[in-house]
Design a protein around this motif. Structure first.
Motif, PDB file in Angstrom:
ATOM      1  N   LEU A  38       0.750  -1.311   0.123  1.00 38.29           N
ATOM      2  CA  LEU A  38       0.038  -0.002   0.135  1.00 38.29           C
ATOM      3  C   LEU A  38       0.706   0.997  -0.137  1.00 38.29           C
ATOM      4  CD1 LEU A  38      -2.835  -0.846   2.428  1.00 38.29           C
ATOM      5  CD2 LEU A  38      -3.090  -0.794  -0.006  1.00 38.29           C
ATOM      6  N   SER A  39       1.934   1.412   0.847  1.00 38.06           N
ATOM      7  CA  SER A  39       2.665   2.434   0.851  1.00 38.06           C
ATOM      8  C   SER A  39       3.224   2.712  -0.304  1.00 38.06           C
ATOM      9  CB  SER A  39       3.584   2.192   2.131  1.00 38.06           C
ATOM     10  OG  SER A  39       4.648   1.174   1.802  1.00 38.06           O
ATOM     11  N   SER A  40       3.762   1.688  -1.146  1.00 39.82           N
ATOM     12  CA  SER A  40       4.650   1.685  -2.215  1.00 39.82           C
ATOM     13  C   SER A  40       3.480   2.143  -3.613  1.00 39.82           C
ATOM     14  CB  SER A  40       5.231   0.313  -2.818  1.00 39.82           C
ATOM     15  OG  SER A  40       6.063   0.113  -1.768  1.00 39.82           O
ATOM     16  N   GLU A  41       2.547   1.706  -3.352  1.00 43.46           N
ATOM     17  CA  GLU A  41       1.427   1.943  -4.334  1.00 43.46           C
ATOM     18  C   GLU A  41       0.993   3.483  -4.251  1.00 43.46           C
ATOM     19  OE1 GLU A  41      -1.734   1.815  -7.502  1.00 43.46           O
ATOM     20  OE2 GLU A  41       0.251   0.826  -6.974  1.00 43.46           O
ATOM     21  N   ALA A  42       0.843   4.081  -3.012  1.00 45.54           N
ATOM     22  CA  ALA A  42       0.505   5.487  -2.843  1.00 45.54           C
ATOM     23  C   ALA A  42       1.573   6.392  -3.295  1.00 45.54           C
ATOM     24  CB  ALA A  42       0.328   5.672  -1.220  1.00 45.54           C
ATOM     25  N   ILE A  43       2.970   6.206  -3.085  1.00 44.59           N
ATOM     26  CA  ILE A  43       3.899   6.784  -3.588  1.00 44.59           C
ATOM     27  C   ILE A  43       4.123   6.621  -5.402  1.00 44.59           C
ATOM     28  CG2 ILE A  43       6.465   6.742  -4.163  1.00 44.59           C
ATOM     29  CD1 ILE A  43       6.776   5.881  -1.018  1.00 44.59           C
TER      30      ILE A  43
END
Length: 414
Positions: A212-217
């Motif tokens: 999720l954090s990678s997708e947000a970035i």
């Protein structure tokens, strides 16, 4: 051989199901139909792949299969001899997409879906929860916790949002430049909440969800060229600075490591440098706001060689600015922790008690956890135990529960 194939299907579902859903939603223009089609496509994969083998491009196979499943669904809904013109056109479009649509065209479908869910025709209270549910696949319970409301209330909002997209025929496209400003705040809110769920998961065994954090970035990087707004830069900077610390936030066993105890030599300096450059660009624009100030706070932590070197006076000052921009109880709570680090535990404790006394954040575990820590520091052991017990009852995050249990164990043994 069958078992590894099913494991591969599970991995694809975990990593790509929302991407597949977004691509189906764009073609079908119906979120419920897209969800059903995606589930049926994965069911077909589970039935066919063990015998036929995994396709060379499994994501494209699932999208194509999902489209055909949607056609079947539409046909079942309407008898062929009574089919309406609209449905006939929809079937023709879907079939045409199957023939011409290449996998290379799907990478930005999640961004398109975000803009769809953040269309101004949809109630502002609905936009962000709807996007978190449909784009990221967060559960209604997870979203309700993020908004400090009940799952039933949140479910009603999400249903209203899906109905609005369907009934108003809202297009699944990235809007023109002239339309971007009115949607930007909602889009950035969504990306921020996606990152927060990845950086500090609300439930589960791990405190982080790197997917999720990678997708947000990734999504924020896609938005920046569309609109080089100061707050897009600020949000990307904030996420990069937080992400630089992700590997040091928990032990190999999944236990929480507090900021003051993290091995700063393992922080990703490249991400920190990129974040700092973005902050400088945002500040230079003189149009910065909420996200840029938060990023600046994170940058102060990144600049400190050790926890003892942290410039708490600067952090408190930045929180003062942030609170004027966004006067929320959560920001006031974070400021209270910074005040406690600068002026002593009693000063921070007074602020937190004020927040709780007025009825705010009573269901927010981190408020009680912060209060418990400050009570521990001033020697009020019984009150600290009570606060930590309240915090533990409110959290569903496994590593956070272990962290609080250890705090309680030490206090009770004192």
């Amino acid at each position: 051989m069958i078992e590894p194939v099913h494991q591969q299907i599970e991995q694809i579902f975990h990593e790509a199901s929302r991407q597949i859903f977004a691509s189906l939603a764009r073609t079908l223009r119906d979120l419920d139909l897209a969800e059903d089609a995606m589930q049926e496509a994965f069911a077909s994969a589970a039935a066919q792949w063990p015998g036929e083998g995994v396709p060379e491009n499994p994501v494209a196979w699932l999208i194509t299969t999902g489209r055909f499943k949607a056609i079947d669904t539409i046909r079942r809904r309407e008898k062929l001899q009574q089919i309406s013109t609209e449905i006939a056109e929809r079937m023709q479009q879907v079939a045409g997409a199957n023939a011409s649509h290449a996998a290379t065209d799907i990478k930005d479908d999640r961004l398109r879906l975000i803009f769809t869910c953040c269309h101004p025709a949809i109630d502002l209270k609905v936009q962000v929860p709807l996007t978190l549910r449909e784009v990221c696949g967060l559960t209604t319970d997870e979203i309700a916790r993020a908004f400090l409301t009940t799952p039933a209330t949140m479910a009603q909002r999400i249903v209203r949002g899906k109905a609005k997209i369907r009934d108003a025929a809202i297009p699944f496209v990235i809007p023109d430049l002239s339309e971007l400003p009115e949607r930007l705040d909602s889009v950035l809110s969504v990306i921020y909440l996606i990152f927060n769920e990845g950086y500090s998961a609300s439930s589960g065994d791990s405190i982080t969800r790197a997917d999720l954090s990678s997708e947000a970035i990734r999504l924020c990087r896609l938005v920046l060229p569309l609109m080089e707004d100061a707050e897009v830069m600020g949000l990307l900077a904030l996420m990069l600075l937080h992400e630089s610390r992700r590997e040091t936030r928990q032990t190999p066993d999944g236990d929480i490591v507090l900021l003051e105890d993290q091995d700063r030599s393992r922080w990703d300096r490249d991400l920190i440098a990129e974040g700092q450059r973005l902050i400088e660009r945002s500040l230079a624009s003189r149009r910065f706001g909420f996200y840029t100030i938060q990023a600046a706070i994170s940058a102060v932590h990144a600049d400190a060689v050790t926890a003892n070197d942290t410039d708490w006076d600067q952090i408190v000052s930045l929180y003062d600015v942030l609170f004027r921009i966004e006067p929320t109880s959560v920001i006031q709570l974070n400021r209270a922790v910074a005040v406690a680090m600068r002026d002593g535990a009693e000063s921070g404790l007074t602020i937190i008690q004020t927040i709780l006394d007025r009825g705010d954040l009573l269901g927010y575990s981190l408020a009680h956890s912060a209060r418990g820590e400050l009570l521990r520091r001033v020697g009020r052991t019984a009150d600290a135990i009570e606060a930590f017990e309240t915090a533990m009852a409110l959290t569903e995050q496994a590593s956070e529960k272990r962290f609080l249990q250890e705090k309680l164990r030490k206090l009770r043994a004192f």
